[in-house]
Write a protein that holds these residues in place. Structure first.
Motif, PDB file in Angstrom:
ATOM      1  N   VAL A   1      12.573   1.422   5.148  1.00 39.26           N
ATOM      2  CA  VAL A   1      13.407   2.587   4.872  1.00 39.26           C
ATOM      3  C   VAL A   1      12.609   3.901   4.856  1.00 39.26           C
ATOM      4  O   VAL A   1      13.176   4.978   5.019  1.00 39.26           O
ATOM      5  N   CYS A   2      11.315   3.802   4.681  1.00 45.95           N
ATOM      6  CA  CYS A   2      10.500   5.017   4.535  1.00 45.95           C
ATOM      7  C   CYS A   2      10.323   5.738   5.876  1.00 45.95           C
ATOM      8  O   CYS A   2       9.803   5.172   6.831  1.00 45.95           O
ATOM      9  N   GLN A   3      10.753   6.978   5.920  1.00 47.58           N
ATOM     10  CA  GLN A   3      10.674   7.781   7.161  1.00 47.58           C
ATOM     11  C   GLN A   3       9.266   8.314   7.393  1.00 47.58           C
ATOM     12  O   GLN A   3       8.959   8.787   8.473  1.00 47.58           O
ATOM     13  N   ARG A   4       8.431   8.294   6.353  1.00 45.86           N
ATOM     14  CA  ARG A   4       7.122   8.949   6.453  1.00 45.86           C
ATOM     15  C   ARG A   4       5.969   7.958   6.607  1.00 45.86           C
ATOM     16  O   ARG A   4       4.811   8.354   6.563  1.00 45.86           O
ATOM     17  N   GLU A   5       6.293   6.682   6.721  1.00 43.84           N
ATOM     18  CA  GLU A   5       5.262   5.626   6.761  1.00 43.84           C
ATOM     19  C   GLU A   5       4.295   5.779   5.582  1.00 43.84           C
ATOM     20  O   GLU A   5       3.080   5.660   5.720  1.00 43.84           O
ATOM     21  N   ALA A   6       4.872   6.056   4.414  1.00 40.11           N
ATOM     22  CA  ALA A   6       4.060   6.290   3.231  1.00 40.11           C
ATOM     23  C   ALA A   6       3.928   5.045   2.365  1.00 40.11           C
ATOM     24  O   ALA A   6       3.133   5.025   1.423  1.00 40.11           O
ATOM     25  N   ILE A   7       4.686   4.026   2.680  1.00 38.00           N
ATOM     26  CA  ILE A   7       4.606   2.790   1.907  1.00 38.00           C
ATOM     27  C   ILE A   7       4.744   1.630   2.894  1.00 38.00           C
ATOM     28  O   ILE A   7       5.490   1.721   3.876  1.00 38.00           O
ATOM     29  N   GLY A   8       3.976   0.578   2.661  1.00 37.36           N
ATOM     30  CA  GLY A   8       4.066  -0.536   3.611  1.00 37.36           C
ATOM     31  C   GLY A   8       3.268  -1.741   3.163  1.00 37.36           C
ATOM     32  O   GLY A   8       2.487  -1.678   2.204  1.00 37.36           O
TER      33      GLY A   8
ATOM     34  N   GLU B   1       6.879  11.390  -8.257  1.00 36.65           N
ATOM     35  CA  GLU B   1       5.810  10.501  -7.799  1.00 36.65           C
ATOM     36  C   GLU B   1       6.265   9.039  -7.907  1.00 36.65           C
ATOM     37  O   GLU B   1       6.846   8.630  -8.924  1.00 36.65           O
ATOM     38  N   VAL B   2       6.007   8.270  -6.831  1.00 42.05           N
ATOM     39  CA  VAL B   2       6.417   6.869  -6.826  1.00 42.05           C
ATOM     40  C   VAL B   2       5.336   6.026  -7.501  1.00 42.05           C
ATOM     41  O   VAL B   2       4.139   6.183  -7.226  1.00 42.05           O
ATOM     42  N   VAL B   3       5.768   5.150  -8.397  1.00 41.59           N
ATOM     43  CA  VAL B   3       4.808   4.236  -9.034  1.00 41.59           C
ATOM     44  C   VAL B   3       5.256   2.796  -8.738  1.00 41.59           C
ATOM     45  O   VAL B   3       6.444   2.509  -8.612  1.00 41.59           O
TER      46      VAL B   3
ATOM     47  N   MET C   1       0.845  -1.190   0.000  1.00 39.68           N
ATOM     48  CA  MET C   1       0.000   0.000   0.000  1.00 39.68           C
ATOM     49  C   MET C   1       0.885   1.246   0.000  1.00 39.68           C
ATOM     50  O   MET C   1       1.807   1.350   0.812  1.00 39.68           O
ATOM     51  N   LEU C   2       0.564   2.142  -0.912  1.00 39.81           N
ATOM     52  CA  LEU C   2       1.318   3.383  -1.024  1.00 39.81           C
ATOM     53  C   LEU C   2       0.391   4.550  -0.709  1.00 39.81           C
ATOM     54  O   LEU C   2      -0.731   4.599  -1.222  1.00 39.81           O
ATOM     55  N   MET C   3       0.820   5.451   0.162  1.00 40.59           N
ATOM     56  CA  MET C   3      -0.012   6.592   0.542  1.00 40.59           C
ATOM     57  C   MET C   3       0.612   7.869   0.011  1.00 40.59           C
ATOM     58  O   MET C   3       1.450   8.497   0.691  1.00 40.59           O
TER      59      MET C   3
ATOM     60  N   ARG D   1       1.268  11.119   1.994  1.00 37.07           N
ATOM     61  CA  ARG D   1       2.322  11.173   3.028  1.00 37.07           C
ATOM     62  C   ARG D   1       3.722  11.206   2.412  1.00 37.07           C
ATOM     63  O   ARG D   1       4.709  11.424   3.096  1.00 37.07           O
ATOM     64  N   CYS D   2       3.784  10.893   1.138  1.00 37.99           N
ATOM     65  CA  CYS D   2       5.086  10.672   0.502  1.00 37.99           C
ATOM     66  C   CYS D   2       5.845  11.985   0.281  1.00 37.99           C
ATOM     67  O   CYS D   2       5.298  12.960  -0.223  1.00 37.99           O
ATOM     68  N   ALA D   3       7.140  11.999   0.654  1.00 34.93           N
ATOM     69  CA  ALA D   3       7.990  13.182   0.464  1.00 34.93           C
ATOM     70  C   ALA D   3       8.758  13.104  -0.859  1.00 34.93           C
ATOM     71  O   ALA D   3       9.567  13.983  -1.149  1.00 34.93           O
ATOM     72  N   ARG D   4       8.535  12.033  -1.600  1.00 33.04           N
ATOM     73  CA  ARG D   4       9.186  11.838  -2.910  1.00 33.04           C
ATOM     74  C   ARG D   4      10.714  11.828  -2.796  1.00 33.04           C
ATOM     75  O   ARG D   4      11.415  12.330  -3.669  1.00 33.04           O
ATOM     76  N   CYS D   5      11.202  11.275  -1.684  1.00 32.33           N
ATOM     77  CA  CYS D   5      12.655  11.250  -1.465  1.00 32.33           C
ATOM     78  C   CYS D   5      13.348  10.178  -2.306  1.00 32.33           C
ATOM     79  O   CYS D   5      14.534  10.254  -2.563  1.00 32.33           O
ATOM     80  N   GLY D   6      12.597   9.136  -2.689  1.00 33.89           N
ATOM     81  CA  GLY D   6      13.157   8.084  -3.536  1.00 33.89           C
ATOM     82  C   GLY D   6      13.896   6.982  -2.793  1.00 33.89           C
ATOM     83  O   GLY D   6      14.437   6.061  -3.416  1.00 33.89           O
ATOM     84  N   ASP D   7      13.925   7.036  -1.463  1.00 31.35           N
ATOM     85  CA  ASP D   7      14.642   5.999  -0.706  1.00 31.35           C
ATOM     86  C   ASP D   7      14.082   4.607  -0.991  1.00 31.35           C
ATOM     87  O   ASP D   7      14.824   3.628  -1.102  1.00 31.35           O
ATOM     88  N   CYS D   8      12.771   4.505  -1.068  1.00 27.40           N
ATOM     89  CA  CYS D   8      12.151   3.191  -1.288  1.00 27.40           C
ATOM     90  C   CYS D   8      12.537   2.640  -2.664  1.00 27.40           C
ATOM     91  O   CYS D   8      12.777   1.448  -2.828  1.00 27.40           O
ATOM     92  N   VAL D   9      12.601   3.524  -3.646  1.00 27.69           N
ATOM     93  CA  VAL D   9      12.941   3.109  -5.005  1.00 27.69           C
ATOM     94  C   VAL D   9      14.365   2.558  -5.031  1.00 27.69           C
ATOM     95  O   VAL D   9      14.637   1.515  -5.624  1.00 27.69           O
TER      96      VAL D   9
HETATM   97  S1  SF4 Z   1      10.686   6.308   0.969  1.00 25.88           S
HETATM   98 FE1  SF4 Z   1       8.616   6.905   1.599  1.00 25.88          FE
HETATM   99  S2  SF4 Z   1       8.635   9.176   1.464  1.00 25.88           S
HETATM  100 FE2  SF4 Z   1      10.409   8.427   0.288  1.00 25.88          FE
HETATM  101  S3  SF4 Z   1       9.633   8.234  -1.818  1.00 25.88           S
HETATM  102 FE3  SF4 Z   1       9.387   6.213  -0.862  1.00 25.88          FE
HETATM  103  S4  SF4 Z   1       7.277   6.244  -0.065  1.00 25.88           S
HETATM  104 FE4  SF4 Z   1       7.852   8.376  -0.483  1.00 25.88          FE
END
Ligand code: SF4
Ligand code: SF4
Length: 301
Positions: A93-100, A76-78, A48-50, A53-61
């Motif tokens: 790795v996500c600091q914003r709990e935007a993906i899980g 934008e994360v896809v 699930m991606l929110m 909440r996402c800061a578009r930092c790209g860490d998850c990618v």
């Molecule tokens: S790590 Fe979290 S905040 Fe950063 S781009 Fe991925 S979902 Fe967004």
């Protein structure tokens, strides 16, 4: 005994009598267009991606070893869901709990340990545990082990079910429970199939059989304007329920749009609908109709 849940809520007051712990088992054979918990339909893990909440930092990618995530030019994360293996690295790795990940493998003992924290509230309020979903009978072994262990521990159990399960399994688990919360959505078979993906024949049969054994039942009626609010459906429901002796109450549950954001986050918008929530006047009219027919009715669970 292990199984998959997607949530566990303490201090629930709408899922049966008293204060309850509600356990959400993952997996459901129905696909109701108005589903409030779409993350409970698949029996598997889901990502699930929110975006809000996402800061578009790209860490998850960067951390994903399976190229399941990418970023558009604007950040934008896809998600390419066909590549995801649910390793959970992006969540970690996500600091914003935007993906899980949705879905947690648990043992019966894990759940019992959570439930025990609320025992005092059960004792004071006449509450207990409600097994819901999804459809709790979609994981019959886990549901049965939970009911058995909770009963042994002196904790009352309510089974919240669509009634769509093999008769033997349904009856065995319903009999072991202290109360059955039975979802009844609509009486017309074609409409039922259209809006939930399955026929209501087995559901109605199971409700009749349940009634024959005298198990206490609360009917849960999700009120969705344009789907099941017509007088024709209400009349057919009342006619059916008045022939039963074990129905203690109807809970009218007004539709709300709480599930809509989840469709987006799961990328499943095409599989669900967005309906108009009923006005209080409509809710009152439905409640008054059922009351006028001699049924005990309450708004909410
Ligand atoms: S790590 Fe979290 S905040 Fe950063 S781009 Fe991925 S979902 Fe967004
Ligand atoms: S759960 Fe694992 S495979 Fe799936 S997107 Fe996240 S990091 Fe990639």
């Amino acid at each position: 005994m292990k199984g998959m849940i997607f949530d566990l809520k303490h201090y629930a007051v709408h899922d049966g009598p008293g204060i309850r712990t509600t356990v959400f088992l993952k997996g459901c054979p129905l696909h109701c267009r108005w589903c409030q918990n779409p993350e409970g339909i698949s029996p598997e893990h889901e990502l699930m991606l929110m975006p809000n909440r996402c800061a578009r930092c790209g860490d998850c990618v960067r951390v994903c070893k399976y190229q399941a995530l990418a970023q558009k030019e604007d950040g934008e994360v896809v998600v390419d869901r066909s590549r995801c293996v649910f390793c959970g690295d992006c969540e970690a790795v996500c600091q914003r709990e935007a993906i899980g990940l949705v879905g947690r493998e648990v043992t019966v003992e894990d759940i019992l340990a959570e439930v025990e924290k609320d025992r005092l509230f059960f004792d004071q309020s006449g509450g207990g545990v409600t097994l819901t979903g999804g459809e709790p009978l979609f994981q019959p072994e886990l549901a049965e082990a939970l009911i058995d262990q909770l009963s042994r521990a002196g904790i009352k159990v309510a089974l919240d079910t669509s009634g769509y399960a093999p008769e033997k399994t349904f009856l065995r688990l319903a009999q072991k429970s202290d109360l059955v919360l039975f979802d009844l959505k609509m009486m017309d078979g074609d409409q039922h199939r259209k809006f939930t993906g399955v026929s209501n024949r087995l559901i109605l049969k199971n409700l009749k059989v349940l009634d024959e054994i005298g198990q206490a039942v609360w009917i849960r009626f999700p009120l969705i304007p344009g789907v099941n609010d017509r007088r024709e459906n209400l009349k057919a429901m009342a006619d059916f329920l008045l022939k039963l002796k074990s129905v203690k109450m109807i809970n009218v549950l007004p539709y709300h749009r709480g599930g809509v954001g989840k469709f987006h986050r799961l990328n499943q918008d095409d599989q669900f609908g967005i309906f108009e929530p009923p006005s209080q006047a409509m809710i009152d009219s439905v409640i008054n109709y059922f009351r006028g027919r001699g049924l005990v009715v309450k708004q909410g669970g």
